[in-house]
Design a protein around this motif. Structure first.
Motif, PDB file in Angstrom:
ATOM      1  N   GLY A 197       0.818  -1.206   0.000  1.00  0.00           N
ATOM      2  CA  GLY A 197       0.000   0.000   0.000  1.00  0.00           C
ATOM      3  C   GLY A 197       0.852   1.255   0.000  1.00  0.00           C
ATOM      4  N   ASP A 198       1.901   1.264   0.805  1.00  0.00           N
ATOM      5  CA  ASP A 198       2.809   2.413   0.865  1.00  0.00           C
ATOM      6  C   ASP A 198       3.488   2.647  -0.487  1.00  0.00           C
ATOM      7  N   TYR A 199       3.953   1.565  -1.119  1.00  0.00           N
ATOM      8  CA  TYR A 199       4.650   1.706  -2.396  1.00  0.00           C
ATOM      9  C   TYR A 199       3.703   2.186  -3.493  1.00  0.00           C
ATOM     10  N   CYS A 200       2.468   1.737  -3.451  1.00  0.00           N
ATOM     11  CA  CYS A 200       1.500   2.207  -4.439  1.00  0.00           C
ATOM     12  C   CYS A 200       1.179   3.683  -4.234  1.00  0.00           C
ATOM     13  N   GLU A 201       1.144   4.122  -2.985  1.00  0.00           N
ATOM     14  CA  GLU A 201       0.953   5.551  -2.711  1.00  0.00           C
ATOM     15  C   GLU A 201       2.132   6.363  -3.238  1.00  0.00           C
ATOM     16  N   ARG A 202       3.324   5.801  -3.133  1.00  0.00           N
ATOM     17  CA  ARG A 202       4.506   6.489  -3.672  1.00  0.00           C
ATOM     18  C   ARG A 202       4.428   6.596  -5.191  1.00  0.00           C
ATOM     19  N   LEU A 203       3.906   5.564  -5.840  1.00  0.00           N
ATOM     20  CA  LEU A 203       3.711   5.659  -7.285  1.00  0.00           C
ATOM     21  C   LEU A 203       2.706   6.748  -7.631  1.00  0.00           C
ATOM     22  N   GLN A 204       1.618   6.819  -6.855  1.00  0.00           N
ATOM     23  CA  GLN A 204       0.629   7.876  -7.071  1.00  0.00           C
ATOM     24  C   GLN A 204       1.274   9.246  -6.945  1.00  0.00           C
ATOM     25  N   ALA A 205       2.099   9.395  -5.918  1.00  0.00           N
ATOM     26  CA  ALA A 205       2.766  10.679  -5.692  1.00  0.00           C
ATOM     27  C   ALA A 205       3.729  11.017  -6.826  1.00  0.00           C
ATOM     28  N   ALA A 206       4.220   9.978  -7.504  1.00  0.00           N
ATOM     29  CA  ALA A 206       5.128  10.192  -8.630  1.00  0.00           C
ATOM     30  C   ALA A 206       4.379  10.418  -9.933  1.00  0.00           C
ATOM     31  N   GLY A 207       3.044  10.483  -9.861  1.00  0.00           N
ATOM     32  CA  GLY A 207       2.247  10.793 -11.039  1.00  0.00           C
ATOM     33  C   GLY A 207       1.742   9.589 -11.804  1.00  0.00           C
ATOM     34  N   VAL A 208       1.826   8.394 -11.192  1.00  0.00           N
ATOM     35  CA  VAL A 208       1.366   7.179 -11.863  1.00  0.00           C
ATOM     36  C   VAL A 208      -0.022   6.812 -11.342  1.00  0.00           C
ATOM     37  N   ASP A 209      -0.965   6.612 -12.253  1.00  0.00           N
ATOM     38  CA  ASP A 209      -2.312   6.169 -11.874  1.00  0.00           C
ATOM     39  C   ASP A 209      -2.195   4.736 -11.343  1.00  0.00           C
ATOM     40  N   THR A 210      -2.391   4.556 -10.041  1.00  0.00           N
ATOM     41  CA  THR A 210      -2.092   3.279  -9.397  1.00  0.00           C
ATOM     42  C   THR A 210      -3.284   2.757  -8.609  1.00  0.00           C
ATOM     43  N   THR A 211      -3.544   1.459  -8.753  1.00  0.00           N
ATOM     44  CA  THR A 211      -4.622   0.804  -8.023  1.00  0.00           C
ATOM     45  C   THR A 211      -4.087  -0.456  -7.358  1.00  0.00           C
ATOM     46  N   LEU A 212      -4.409  -0.635  -6.076  1.00  0.00           N
ATOM     47  CA  LEU A 212      -4.084  -1.867  -5.355  1.00  0.00           C
ATOM     48  C   LEU A 212      -5.377  -2.411  -4.761  1.00  0.00           C
ATOM     49  N   GLU A 213      -5.680  -3.669  -5.057  1.00  0.00           N
ATOM     50  CA  GLU A 213      -6.845  -4.323  -4.471  1.00  0.00           C
ATOM     51  C   GLU A 213      -6.419  -5.665  -3.892  1.00  0.00           C
ATOM     52  N   VAL A 214      -6.850  -5.923  -2.657  1.00  0.00           N
ATOM     53  CA  VAL A 214      -6.524  -7.172  -1.967  1.00  0.00           C
ATOM     54  C   VAL A 214      -7.819  -7.906  -1.659  1.00  0.00           C
ATOM     55  N   ARG A 215      -7.849  -9.191  -1.991  1.00  0.00           N
ATOM     56  CA  ARG A 215      -8.987 -10.028  -1.636  1.00  0.00           C
ATOM     57  C   ARG A 215      -8.478 -11.292  -0.954  1.00  0.00           C
ATOM     58  N   LYS A 216      -9.343 -11.875  -0.110  1.00  0.00           N
ATOM     59  CA  LYS A 216      -8.950 -13.025   0.701  1.00  0.00           C
ATOM     60  C   LYS A 216      -9.762 -14.266   0.334  1.00  0.00           C
ATOM     61  N   VAL A 217      -9.114 -15.419   0.484  1.00  0.00           N
ATOM     62  CA  VAL A 217      -9.769 -16.704   0.264  1.00  0.00           C
ATOM     63  C   VAL A 217      -9.593 -17.562   1.515  1.00  0.00           C
ATOM     64  N   ARG A 218     -10.460 -18.550   1.681  1.00  0.00           N
ATOM     65  CA  ARG A 218     -10.416 -19.370   2.885  1.00  0.00           C
ATOM     66  C   ARG A 218      -9.817 -20.746   2.611  1.00  0.00           C
ATOM     67  N   TRP A 219      -8.779 -20.780   1.801  1.00  0.00           N
ATOM     68  CA  TRP A 219      -8.058 -22.021   1.571  1.00  0.00           C
ATOM     69  C   TRP A 219      -6.554 -21.755   1.589  1.00  0.00           C
ATOM     70  N   THR A 220      -5.792 -22.827   1.739  1.00  0.00           N
ATOM     71  CA  THR A 220      -4.341 -22.727   1.798  1.00  0.00           C
ATOM     72  C   THR A 220      -3.764 -22.838   0.392  1.00  0.00           C
ATOM     73  N   PRO A 221      -3.063 -21.833  -0.103  1.00  0.00           N
ATOM     74  CA  PRO A 221      -2.475 -21.953  -1.446  1.00  0.00           C
ATOM     75  C   PRO A 221      -1.351 -22.985  -1.459  1.00  0.00           C
ATOM     76  N   ASP A 222      -1.345 -23.838  -2.474  1.00  0.00           N
ATOM     77  CA  ASP A 222      -0.242 -24.789  -2.603  1.00  0.00           C
ATOM     78  C   ASP A 222       0.739 -24.353  -3.687  1.00  0.00           C
ATOM     79  N   PHE A 223       0.523 -23.136  -4.204  1.00  0.00           N
ATOM     80  CA  PHE A 223       1.470 -22.568  -5.159  1.00  0.00           C
ATOM     81  C   PHE A 223       1.402 -21.056  -5.076  1.00  0.00           C
ATOM     82  N   LYS A 224       2.454 -20.409  -5.552  1.00  0.00           N
ATOM     83  CA  LYS A 224       2.441 -18.958  -5.737  1.00  0.00           C
ATOM     84  C   LYS A 224       2.341 -18.703  -7.232  1.00  0.00           C
ATOM     85  N   LEU A 225       1.574 -17.684  -7.579  1.00  0.00           N
ATOM     86  CA  LEU A 225       1.319 -17.378  -8.985  1.00  0.00           C
ATOM     87  C   LEU A 225       1.412 -15.877  -9.195  1.00  0.00           C
TER      88      LEU A 225
END
Length: 285
Positions: A180-208
């Protein structure tokens, strides 16, 4: 000695330790002149043998990245370029490639996003230094719910299990806040930036990771049983966790031309369906 610890050409633990250190050399954790942790400290932190760490240090010294100096330990003398010398796809490469485009999109599925944060920060700093000039950056992160009954990390002792789970929750909160902090820094640098976080109720067995709707990186989480250091410095003697930083990644390209289907397309469809139908806003998590 187990082959997985001693085989420099392909041992899993050797590759894990090497990838961990190379990532830290790239993301600014270690700069030229910085002193690495001792072999004993790294072996304990990464739950591998000291001999494995010693072999990795030896290879990094041969490649000219570090030097061992009397009274100073192992010191960084050179930083890597963007390509891993062993030819494996890296998260650094892909984020660097993505940020070279005017429109940047990054979709993530992971247990904590620890591997992502340092590399993302490096790109933010390049934008702030006017080395890069993306117009728009969109980040979507899919993480386990804090209330999910995860398969890992966990400990067999109920008291330890509570502490191990809290350690994981703390890391997730920190890494999401940093993004969130880094995305705010991008905004401050003039970049249109969006961060969205969503949660799931299972254990990931891989990173993607999916970049600019063009290619993806995927790595399997492999559970390991080993001592675990908590945030207050105490050790849990027995815990099941996974090693996220340094996991071997495979690259998948989006289908084009004669390719009517690809693994990338499957992962894109999987992500979009879970994002829309399964994942939820973290409010009240």
């Amino acid at each position: 000695m187990r082959a997985s610890e001693s085989d420099e050409g392909g041992g899993r633990q050797f590759r894990f330790v090497r990838s961990h250190l190379m990532a830290r050399l790239r993301d600014g954790t270690y700069t030229v002149g910085a002193r690495l942790k001792t072999q004993r400290e790294l072996a304990e932190e990464l739950a591998v043998s000291r001999e494995t760490v010693q072999k990795v240090f030896g290879q990094l010294a041969e490649e000219g990245y570090i030097e061992t100096r009397r009274g100073s330990g192992s010191v960084v003398v050179r930083l890597p370029g963007t390509r891993d010398s062993q030819g494996e796809p890296t998260l650094y490469d892909s984020i660097d490639e993505a940020f070279g485009e005017p429109e940047v999109s990054l979709d993530v599925v992971s247990l904590t996003s620890e591997s992502l944060v340092g590399h993302f920060k490096a790109q933010v700093e390049r934008v702030e230094a006017r080395q890069l000039a993306p117009r728009r950056v969109v980040v979507r992160m899919m993480l386990p719910s804090e209330g999910a009954d995860l398969l890992y990390p966990r400990a067999p002792d109920p008291k330890d299990d509570v502490r191990v789970r809290e350690r994981w929750r703390n890391r997730v909160r920190v890494h999401v806040a940093e993004m969130g902090d880094y995305c705010e820094r991008l905004q401050a640098a003039g970049v249109d930036t969006t961060l969205e976080v969503r949660k799931v109720r299972w254990t990931p067995d891989f990173k993607l990771y999916m970049f600019n709707d063009a290619h993806a990186l995927k790595g399997l989480y492999i559970p390991v049983e080993a001592p675990l250091r908590l945030d207050d410095g105490t050790m849990v003697k027995e815990a099941i966790d996974v090693k996220g930083v340094g996991v071997s990644l495979r690259r998948f390209e989006k289908s084009s031309g004669a390719d009517v289907d690809s693994d990338y397309d499957d992962y894109r469809a999987w992500f979009e369906s879970h994002w829309k139908l399964v994942a939820r806003s973290p409010k009240g998590d």
